[in-house]
Design an enzyme around this catalytic site. Structure first.
Site, PDB file in Angstrom:
ATOM      1  N   ASP A 298      -5.929  -3.714  -2.857  1.00  0.00           N
ATOM      2  CA  ASP A 298      -5.130  -3.555  -1.459  1.00  0.00           C
ATOM      3  C   ASP A 298      -4.232  -3.956  -0.891  1.00  0.00           C
ATOM      4  OD1 ASP A 298      -3.629  -2.592   1.034  1.00  0.00           O
ATOM      5  OD2 ASP A 298      -4.261  -0.753   0.068  1.00  0.00           O
TER       6      ASP A 298
ATOM      7  N   SER B 289       1.224  -1.199  -0.205  1.00  0.00           N
ATOM      8  CA  SER B 289       0.148  -0.389   0.092  1.00  0.00           C
ATOM      9  C   SER B 289       0.510   1.506  -0.352  1.00  0.00           C
ATOM     10  CB  SER B 289      -0.973  -0.106   1.104  1.00  0.00           C
ATOM     11  OG  SER B 289      -2.151   0.860   1.024  1.00  0.00           O
TER      12      SER B 289
END
Length: 751
Positions: free
Chosen positions: A227, A81
């Protein structure tokens, strides 16, 4: 763009990154020595792990600064991320000082929006976006209603990541970077960890940052990716698999929230997501050994949306790294080795050469020629990033695509520019909505709800059909077919039918309201136009219809049920305001001539000229807005169905709507306001002044005829538009108070 709602949701989801578990901090590693290049004994290979955590990921940059101060070389780097973004920048050789400055200068709000800006949209798009400002990403097709895969498609985020990774645009094997790099994403279909080691560096980071429900997933090699924190937020196993002997892991996540911090829906959602992802963090931290180093910055009080506290968060990360100095010094190298390491990082062997081919993959009903005709990149020339992004912003502003992205691919003689235009997954027919409200707490209340259906890509040239409906105090309907005349042509034709009913008050000479009245208009339009620029157009059109005065007006002025109208209209509109309702910069210019002729079906024979100029600009901490409006019958006589109505909010606010009425009118206004509350929850307050009047003939106007209105206002900018409370005072010693939602500077010109 509905900034308020999107910002709240982004804040919620950015705060839900997985939490670190109870692995103890590692102890000092074994002493490091020089590498095996003849300058000393071999040293252990160091792998750096940067976890996810939204804005808290800025702490990673502070850790990098301390690693360089101590002279700790990094041999492998992996991130999840936000950590993948920092890791990618460091892996391609960007100096830490530059990374810091990039994050400080970055327009973070733009990454939470898809629309690159209103100034990149054509006038036909901006013409009525003040009426339908709420665009929630809802599409309609034969099989039902569809929603987008995320609140944000990631268009602007893609531009940002392309710019950050520009020096590695031709790299396809991440082991060829200055530091071998991996980004971690999650397969949305299986929940499995996906370690990205090749392809586009920008795409890899974009996939790793695709927070479920906020950013739309990214499809790479047939896998739908979100993610990486869902599967592996602290990818220690990844750098160990790459060959790291020693791991430096930076954990920027928070512990689970306590009961008194779980009072709101967003915090509950965040807690549940944290619980779901906690297990993978526990497993990864358990892989750390005695020689590894775990750094945990103290980010208490810092949220995952605090992007504008970059300098502070850098220092928090640096402080945490210095607390591990004894362990990190064991991994340091001598100055000669460090200089050799930095020299390798500074090399840029993959800088792109000239663009020798343009390859377009249009995933939409529009033809490849439609897209190609709007690109200005010249073959045989280096990539002009500024011009390309401008072209893509203009294309995106048309509203057809979920994302438009580009990559460079190495080919013989240079690079191939690959353009990927992904059609909106919820299209090609889109809904938008609006709410208008104005109340002066005395004699005027205007409340309307509106919705619009825009059907796009109806043919290869980009034909569209838009129908808007407004219900309430002022009913409105407009249905229009827009047809471009060529792939790259700026010329178009538009055919439309329109109905509008207006309600206003009637006042006696003393300013007392004695009745209300209404007037409706129905007309057909056929126009030919050309776009002089992305936000400037000229139109020549024919209009035919009639006006219908309400019963009281017919009685008062002895009018027929219908007053027939028909004429020719020539107009120019330039609209570069950055927001139709609360602009901070840009301008609106409208010039229109309307020529009523009996030979075209009109009962009148007159010429009317309308002019409006509005502008906005920042000044220090303030926003200044100015406007001038002029409307005059320059030949012939105007009927009651064609008069100008002033009064009401921002139309001489101290007077009631319809209190100032006449065939000709002029109005000038200036206001200034200051924003408070930061970028995510903006509220504002300011002062304004308006002057003007209406006359039987403009040539009869005199300076002492002007009416004046002073106002003070305060409001908050919401996804519905500005919600504002205004107090206004006129020069006849009367006060008015308004509560309103949204007001468009160009509305006088549009009516």
């Amino acid at each position: 763009m509905p900034i308020f709602l999107i910002s709240l949701l982004c804040l919620a989801f950015w705060c839900v990154c997985p939490q670190s578990a109870g692995a103890a901090d590692a102890v000092d590693s074994t002493a490091a020595a020089a590498p095996s290049d003849g300058q000393g004994p071999e040293r252990p290979k160091v792998g750096l792990v940067l976890s996810g955590g939204g804005a808290k990921g800025l702490a990673h940059v502070g850790v990098l600064r301390v690693l360089e101060e101590i002279r700790v070389p990094v041999d492998y780097i992996a991130g999840t991320s936000a950590g993948s973004a920092v890791a990618a920048m460091y892996a391609l050789g960007m100096p830490v000082d530059e990374i810091e400055q990039r994050f400080i200068d970055m327009n973070w709000l733009s990454s939470f929006r898809d629309n690159p800006g209103r100034i990149y949209r054509p006038v036909r798009r901006t013409r009525e976006d003040w009426r339908y400002p709420v665009v929630p990403g809802i599409g309609v097709s034969a099989d039902g209603v569809h929603l987008g895969q995320g609140l944000i498609s990631g268009q602007n985020l893609g531009f940002i990541l392309n710019e950050l990774t520009r020096d590695a645009a031709l790299v396809r094997d991440f082991d060829q970077l200055a530091i071998p790099f991996r980004a971690v994403a999650t397969d949305l279909e299986t929940g499995e960890e996906v370690v990205l080691r090749e392809g586009s560096l920008a795409d890899a980071v974009r996939a790793s940052m695709s927070i479920p429900g906020v950013y739309a997933p990214l499809t790479l090699d047939g896998r739908v990716l979100v993610d990486g924190g869902v599967a592996n937020n602290i990818p220690i196993s990844v750098v160990q698999d790459m060959g790291a002997d020693v791991v430096i892991a930076v954990d920027i996540t928070d512990p689970l929230a306590s009961g008194d911090r779980l009072r709101e829906a967003f915090s509950v959602v965040g807690q549940l997501t944290t619980m779901l992802t906690r297990e993978n963090a526990v497993e990864q931290l358990a892989r750390l050994g005695e020689k590894d180093v775990l750094i945990r910055p103290d980010l208490d009080g810092v949220t995952s949306a605090d992007f504008y506290q970059a300098a502070k968060i850098f220092e928090i990360g640096a402080t945490a790294a210095r607390q591990k100095a004894s362990a990190l010094h064991g991994l340091a190298v001598v100055p000669a080795q460090w200089q050799a390491y930095q020299a390798r990082r500074a090399e840029r062997p993959f800088r792109p050469g000239p663009v020798v081919a343009i390859e377009i993959n249009p995933e939409s009903r529009l033809s490849e020629e439609f897209l190609r005709s709007r690109l200005h990149q010249q073959l045989g020339q280096p990539l002009d990033v500024a011009q390309l992004e401008l072209d893509l912003k203009h294309l995106y502003g048309l509203g057809y695509h979920e994302t438009i992205s580009y990559n460079l691919r190495p080919v013989e003689g240079g690079a191939a520019l690959e353009l990927r235009a992904r059609e909106k997954s919820w299209g090609p027919n889109y809904l938008s909505f609006g709410l208008g409200f104005e109340d002066n707490f005395r004699d005027y209340t205007n409340f309307n709800v509106a919705a619009s259906l825009r059907m796009t890509e109806l043919n290869r040239l980009g034909g569209e059909w838009q129908t808007g409906l407004q219900l309430g105090t002022e009913p409105y309907l407009r249905s229009a077919w827009f047809q471009p005349l060529g792939f790259g042509s700026n010329q178009f034709v538009e055919a439309a039918v329109e109905y509008e009913k207006e309600r206003f008050n009637l006042f006696d000479p003393s300013g007392e309201r004695f009745a209300d009245a209404d007037l409706s208009h129905r007309q057909l339009e056929l126009s030919l136009g050309t776009a002089l620029a992305i936000n400037t157009e000229v139109r020549l059109g024919l209009t035919r219809g009639y006006a219908s005065p309400g019963e009281f007006l017919r009685y008062l002025a002895e009018l027929d049920n219908h007053v027939h109208r028909g004429g020719v209209e020539l107009g120019l509109v330039h609209d570069s305001l950055d927001d139709p309702l609360l602009p901070s910069r840009g301008m609106f210019l409208g010039v229109r001539g309307h020529f009523e002729r009996p030979g075209l079906g009109s009962e009148r024979n007159n010429d009317r000229l309308s002019l409006m100029v509005s502008g906005a600009m920042p000044w220090r901490q303030y926003r200044l807005l100015g406007s001038f409006y002029l409307d005059s019958v320059v030949r012939g006589q105007a009927g009651l169905e064609d008069v100008v109505l002033l009064g009401g909010f921002r139309r001489l606010s101290g007077y009631g709507y319809g209190e100032v009425i006449g065939p000709d009118a002029a109005l000038a206004s200036v206001s200034g306001y200051r924003e408070f509350g930061g970028p995510f929850v903006p509220f504002y307050a300011g002062l304004g002044f308006e002057t003007g009047n209406a006359w039987e003939r403009l040539r009869d106007a005199r300076g002492n005829d002007l009416r004046h209105s002073w106002s003070a206002f305060a409001g908050i900018d919401t996804f519905l538009g500005p919600v504002q409370l205004t107090g206004a005072y006129n020069d006849e010693n009367r006060w008015s108070v308004y509560l309103n939602i949204g007001y468009y500077l160009g509305r006088l010109f549009e009516q």
